[in-house]
Design a protein around this motif. Structure first.
Motif, mmCIF file in Angstrom:
data_model
loop_
_atom_site.group_PDB
_atom_site.id
_atom_site.type_symbol
_atom_site.label_atom_id
_atom_site.label_comp_id
_atom_site.label_asym_id
_atom_site.label_seq_id
_atom_site.Cartn_x
_atom_site.Cartn_y
_atom_site.Cartn_z
ATOM 1 N N ILE A 178 0.862 -1.289 0.019
ATOM 2 C CA ILE A 178 -0.074 -0.046 0.057
ATOM 3 C C ILE A 178 0.973 1.256 -0.008
ATOM 4 O O ILE A 178 1.695 1.210 0.728
ATOM 5 C CB ILE A 178 -0.887 0.059 1.304
ATOM 6 C CG1 ILE A 178 -1.835 -1.156 1.391
ATOM 7 C CG2 ILE A 178 -1.614 1.288 1.474
ATOM 8 C CD1 ILE A 178 -2.734 -1.143 2.721
ATOM 9 N N ASP A 227 -0.009 4.903 0.997
ATOM 10 C CA ASP A 227 -0.970 5.600 1.529
ATOM 11 C C ASP A 227 -0.962 6.972 1.082
ATOM 12 O O ASP A 227 -0.010 7.532 0.460
ATOM 13 C CB ASP A 227 -0.829 5.839 3.053
ATOM 14 C CG ASP A 227 -1.711 5.002 3.860
ATOM 15 O OD1 ASP A 227 -2.807 4.976 3.275
ATOM 16 O OD2 ASP A 227 -1.418 4.835 4.970
ATOM 17 N N THR A 228 -1.977 7.854 1.218
ATOM 18 C CA THR A 228 -2.259 9.306 0.861
ATOM 19 C C THR A 228 -1.406 10.209 1.756
ATOM 20 O O THR A 228 -1.041 11.303 1.322
ATOM 21 C CB THR A 228 -3.750 9.727 1.036
ATOM 22 O OG1 THR A 228 -4.089 9.482 2.281
ATOM 23 C CG2 THR A 228 -4.372 8.857 -0.009
ATOM 24 N N TRP A 235 -5.411 -0.677 6.924
ATOM 25 C CA TRP A 235 -6.569 -0.721 6.551
ATOM 26 C C TRP A 235 -7.666 -0.901 7.918
ATOM 27 O O TRP A 235 -8.712 -0.329 7.781
ATOM 28 C CB TRP A 235 -6.922 -1.626 5.464
ATOM 29 C CG TRP A 235 -6.336 -0.958 3.939
ATOM 30 C CD1 TRP A 235 -6.337 0.467 3.782
ATOM 31 C CD2 TRP A 235 -6.227 -1.702 2.988
ATOM 32 N NE1 TRP A 235 -5.701 0.551 2.428
ATOM 33 C CE2 TRP A 235 -5.906 -0.612 2.169
ATOM 34 C CE3 TRP A 235 -6.005 -2.971 2.575
ATOM 35 C CZ2 TRP A 235 -5.557 -0.983 0.751
ATOM 36 C CZ3 TRP A 235 -5.727 -3.284 1.270
ATOM 37 C CH2 TRP A 235 -5.478 -2.282 0.290
ATOM 38 N N THR A 252 -18.153 5.888 -1.166
ATOM 39 C CA THR A 252 -17.697 5.447 -2.348
ATOM 40 C C THR A 252 -18.337 5.791 -3.726
ATOM 41 O O THR A 252 -19.662 5.976 -3.423
ATOM 42 C CB THR A 252 -17.374 3.975 -2.444
ATOM 43 O OG1 THR A 252 -18.549 3.176 -2.182
ATOM 44 C CG2 THR A 252 -16.267 3.506 -1.087
ATOM 45 N N ASN A 283 -8.395 5.453 -5.094
ATOM 46 C CA ASN A 283 -7.512 4.413 -4.996
ATOM 47 C C ASN A 283 -7.115 3.568 -6.210
ATOM 48 O O ASN A 283 -8.270 3.435 -6.795
ATOM 49 C CB ASN A 283 -8.082 3.432 -3.699
ATOM 50 C CG ASN A 283 -7.677 4.128 -2.343
ATOM 51 O OD1 ASN A 283 -7.003 4.988 -2.274
ATOM 52 N ND2 ASN A 283 -8.689 3.515 -1.524
ATOM 53 N N ILE A 321 -6.165 0.246 -7.410
ATOM 54 C CA ILE A 321 -6.181 -1.091 -6.596
ATOM 55 C C ILE A 321 -6.058 -2.201 -7.462
ATOM 56 O O ILE A 321 -6.801 -2.518 -8.360
ATOM 57 C CB ILE A 321 -7.423 -1.205 -5.759
ATOM 58 C CG1 ILE A 321 -7.754 -0.294 -4.516
ATOM 59 C CG2 ILE A 321 -7.418 -2.796 -5.172
ATOM 60 C CD1 ILE A 321 -8.850 -0.495 -3.853
ATOM 61 N N ALA A 356 -2.098 -1.221 -3.695
ATOM 62 C CA ALA A 356 -3.209 -0.293 -3.690
ATOM 63 C C ALA A 356 -2.321 1.144 -3.464
ATOM 64 O O ALA A 356 -1.293 1.261 -2.814
ATOM 65 C CB ALA A 356 -3.886 -0.458 -2.476
ATOM 66 N N ARG A 357 -2.721 2.446 -4.353
ATOM 67 C CA ARG A 357 -2.059 3.364 -4.120
ATOM 68 C C ARG A 357 -3.340 4.688 -3.961
ATOM 69 O O ARG A 357 -4.332 4.312 -4.872
ATOM 70 C CB ARG A 357 -1.374 3.984 -5.460
ATOM 71 C CG ARG A 357 0.032 3.053 -5.842
ATOM 72 C CD ARG A 357 0.760 3.247 -6.844
ATOM 73 N NE ARG A 357 1.354 2.318 -7.533
ATOM 74 C CZ ARG A 357 1.907 2.375 -8.704
ATOM 75 N NH1 ARG A 357 1.947 3.290 -9.410
ATOM 76 N NH2 ARG A 357 2.768 1.351 -9.094
ATOM 77 N N GLY A 358 -2.987 5.182 -3.030
ATOM 78 C CA GLY A 358 -4.201 6.184 -2.721
ATOM 79 C C GLY A 358 -3.665 7.576 -3.042
ATOM 80 O O GLY A 358 -2.637 8.111 -2.925
ATOM 81 N N TYR A 359 -4.679 8.636 -3.632
ATOM 82 C CA TYR A 359 -4.128 9.914 -3.994
ATOM 83 C C TYR A 359 -5.466 10.709 -3.575
ATOM 84 O O TYR A 359 -6.527 10.111 -3.683
ATOM 85 C CB TYR A 359 -4.196 9.796 -5.531
ATOM 86 C CG TYR A 359 -2.826 9.146 -6.067
ATOM 87 C CD1 TYR A 359 -1.731 9.732 -6.064
ATOM 88 C CD2 TYR A 359 -3.133 8.012 -6.434
ATOM 89 C CE1 TYR A 359 -0.722 9.010 -6.483
ATOM 90 C CE2 TYR A 359 -2.003 7.046 -7.015
ATOM 91 C CZ TYR A 359 -0.843 7.668 -7.048
ATOM 92 O OH TYR A 359 0.182 6.798 -7.406
#
Length: 120
Positions: free
Chosen positions: A37, A39-40, A59, A72, A102, A104, A114-117
């Motif tokens: 992961i 994270d943001t 998570w 969502t 995300n 995913i 998973a990459r969050g922006y």
């Protein structure tokens, strides 16, 4: 009898439900051992979590936090990648929210990356 892998849509639906319902137990068998992961936060680079246990812990912390409200939107699926937009609220104030997405990646019914922006 062997259970067939979940579809990408099933994985994303269950992942989103874990955050919406504040039920981290829904995440337990969705995360691959090799999961990573990004994270943001904290900005600008975010934090990196490597391995299934580390990803589940991160998570689970977020999903179980009753002070956070994740909403969502429908995810777009391209191959093994889900583009999953969301809104996070942490209060009732005018500026107590952020919109993000995300990215995913799912293989064999489990999340591997998973990459969050967030929009700033």
């Amino acid at each position: 009898m062997t259970e067939s892998p979940r579809t990408i849509h099933e994985v994303i639906d269950r992942y989103n439900a874990a955050f919406r319902l504040h039920d981290p137990t829904l995440l337990e068998d969705l995360i691959a051992e090799e999961c990573v992961i990004e994270d943001t936060g904290p900005a600008p680079d975010g934090a990196r979590h490597e391995g299934g246990p580390a990803c589940l812990a991160r998570w689970s912390e977020l999903a179980g936090n009753q002070a956070l409200n994740f909403s969502t939107e429908p995810a777009d699926i391209a191959g093994d990648l889900a583009v999953a937009p969301w809104v996070l609220r942490w209060g009732q104030g005018k500026n107590d929210w952020v919109r993000g997405v995300n990215l995913i990646r799912i293989r064999d019914g489990r999340i591997v990356e998973a990459r969050g922006y967030v929009k700033a």
